[in-house]
Design a protein around this motif. Sequence first.
Motif, PDB file in Angstrom:
ATOM      1  N   GLU A 236       0.805  -1.220   0.000  1.00 17.50           N
ATOM      2  CA  GLU A 236       0.000   0.000   0.000  1.00 17.50           C
ATOM      3  C   GLU A 236       0.840   1.273   0.000  1.00 17.50           C
ATOM      4  O   GLU A 236       0.317   2.362  -0.249  1.00 17.50           O
ATOM      5  N   ILE A 237       2.117   1.172   0.323  1.00 19.92           N
ATOM      6  CA  ILE A 237       2.929   2.382   0.469  1.00 19.92           C
ATOM      7  C   ILE A 237       2.958   3.176  -0.842  1.00 19.92           C
ATOM      8  O   ILE A 237       3.113   2.623  -1.922  1.00 19.92           O
ATOM      9  N   THR A 238       2.788   4.494  -0.710  1.00 18.04           N
ATOM     10  CA  THR A 238       2.719   5.372  -1.880  1.00 18.04           C
ATOM     11  C   THR A 238       4.012   6.147  -2.087  1.00 18.04           C
ATOM     12  O   THR A 238       4.570   6.174  -3.182  1.00 18.04           O
ATOM     13  N   LEU A 239       4.487   6.796  -1.017  1.00 23.92           N
ATOM     14  CA  LEU A 239       5.675   7.644  -1.092  1.00 23.92           C
ATOM     15  C   LEU A 239       6.465   7.528   0.202  1.00 23.92           C
ATOM     16  O   LEU A 239       5.940   7.071   1.229  1.00 23.92           O
ATOM     17  N   VAL A 240       7.712   7.986   0.177  1.00 24.63           N
ATOM     18  CA  VAL A 240       8.508   8.120   1.393  1.00 24.63           C
ATOM     19  C   VAL A 240       9.018   9.554   1.471  1.00 24.63           C
ATOM     20  O   VAL A 240       9.094  10.262   0.459  1.00 24.63           O
ATOM     21  N   ALA A 241       9.369   9.978   2.692  1.00 26.04           N
ATOM     22  CA  ALA A 241       9.832  11.352   2.914  1.00 26.04           C
ATOM     23  C   ALA A 241      10.694  11.372   4.176  1.00 26.04           C
ATOM     24  O   ALA A 241      10.734  10.385   4.931  1.00 26.04           O
TER      25      ALA A 241
END
Length: 395
Positions: A236-241
């Motif tokens: 499900e992960i979309t983006l990292v920051a």
Amino acid sequence: MTTSRLVRGMAVLAAGTLLWALSAGPAAADNVRDQQWALKAYEAESKVWPISQGEGVTVAVIDSGVYADQQDLTGQILSGGDVSGAHTDGRVDSMGHGTSMAGLIAGHGHGDQAGVMGLAPKAKILPVRMALTEDGEIGSATGDTGFADALRYAVDHGAKVVNMSIGTGALRANADARAAVNYAVSRDVVLVAATGNLGNIAGAPIDYPAAFPGVVAVGAIDQQGNIWARSDCGPEITLVAPGVDIRSTSNKAPDDYGYADGTSDATAYVSAIAALVRSKYPALSAGQVINRMITSAAAPPDGSKVPNDRYGYGIASPSKALAPNPAVDNGSRANPLLGRVESQGAPETAGPVVPVVAGKAASGAVPVWLYGVGAVVALMVTLGVVVLVRRARLR
């Protein structure tokens, strides 16, 4: 807050709340800006803020409340809501977690290069306070956390972006929470949530609300772009920051600061990027804003192919998300994450996700064209009645 209690699925804050008890203190205030490595990595002063600072956008922070008297947040915090039962306007924060998220999103600093700057320093914060315990737990094992009421409040009070640095597996089976997410999506709101901080201990999946279809699920990276060891991963992960060694505002005093590691902080940065884009391109739908962030994400430093279960589509980039992107802007207005499959599977009681193509009428107003259709139908009915009456008279 023990690991065993977390694995049982109890609701927990997505960030290292206890780490926020370690305060940088007033004496270190002037050094805080230098310690905000994410702003340097994003080249905020030269590549982001000349284009957009989030002006005109309201970001709801569903959290522990926000300490409105913090010197770097004065004037930024709107009168909000409280679903904790404490009957405040959301501008009270006994824990400090919500205050730190607000600082990362919309802090404006003070004096000459002093204090915390948020990535979207001219955005406004709508605080929506929830009941959170001192060890970071919220709600109950059934997922009855007040989350649905909090999210609906945020949407109904003008939030165009909602930051949800909270999480629990129990929300998966909460029909009211699922319906509230669908409601927010249908109202053209960008929803951003943290994946969780278990680091997939005992196979722990992505937290909810991050795992709900339509929600931007955010993981955390360090200064080298590597995934933080405790950042939950999954399909499900979309983006990292940025989410490691993060400096932000504290609730202890107007001139106090703290630091933390966690996916909560990464979530706040992605919410700020969404606010920057919504400010610069107000005609874009929430789906197009999400698409801009996805298609402009920077590649993982390990060279891995995206999307994947660790980085999602890559590292969120504010300058690239703000750059011209006619392919997205002229494309579909629908939320690209609505078709995302939940790795745990949706409960049998869950209703279908309604694919909403957000437009100018997404705020709840009746579309202008619908009035025209209604007028034509009414005219046809009237003419029909007239014809029938005349025929009756002839007979």
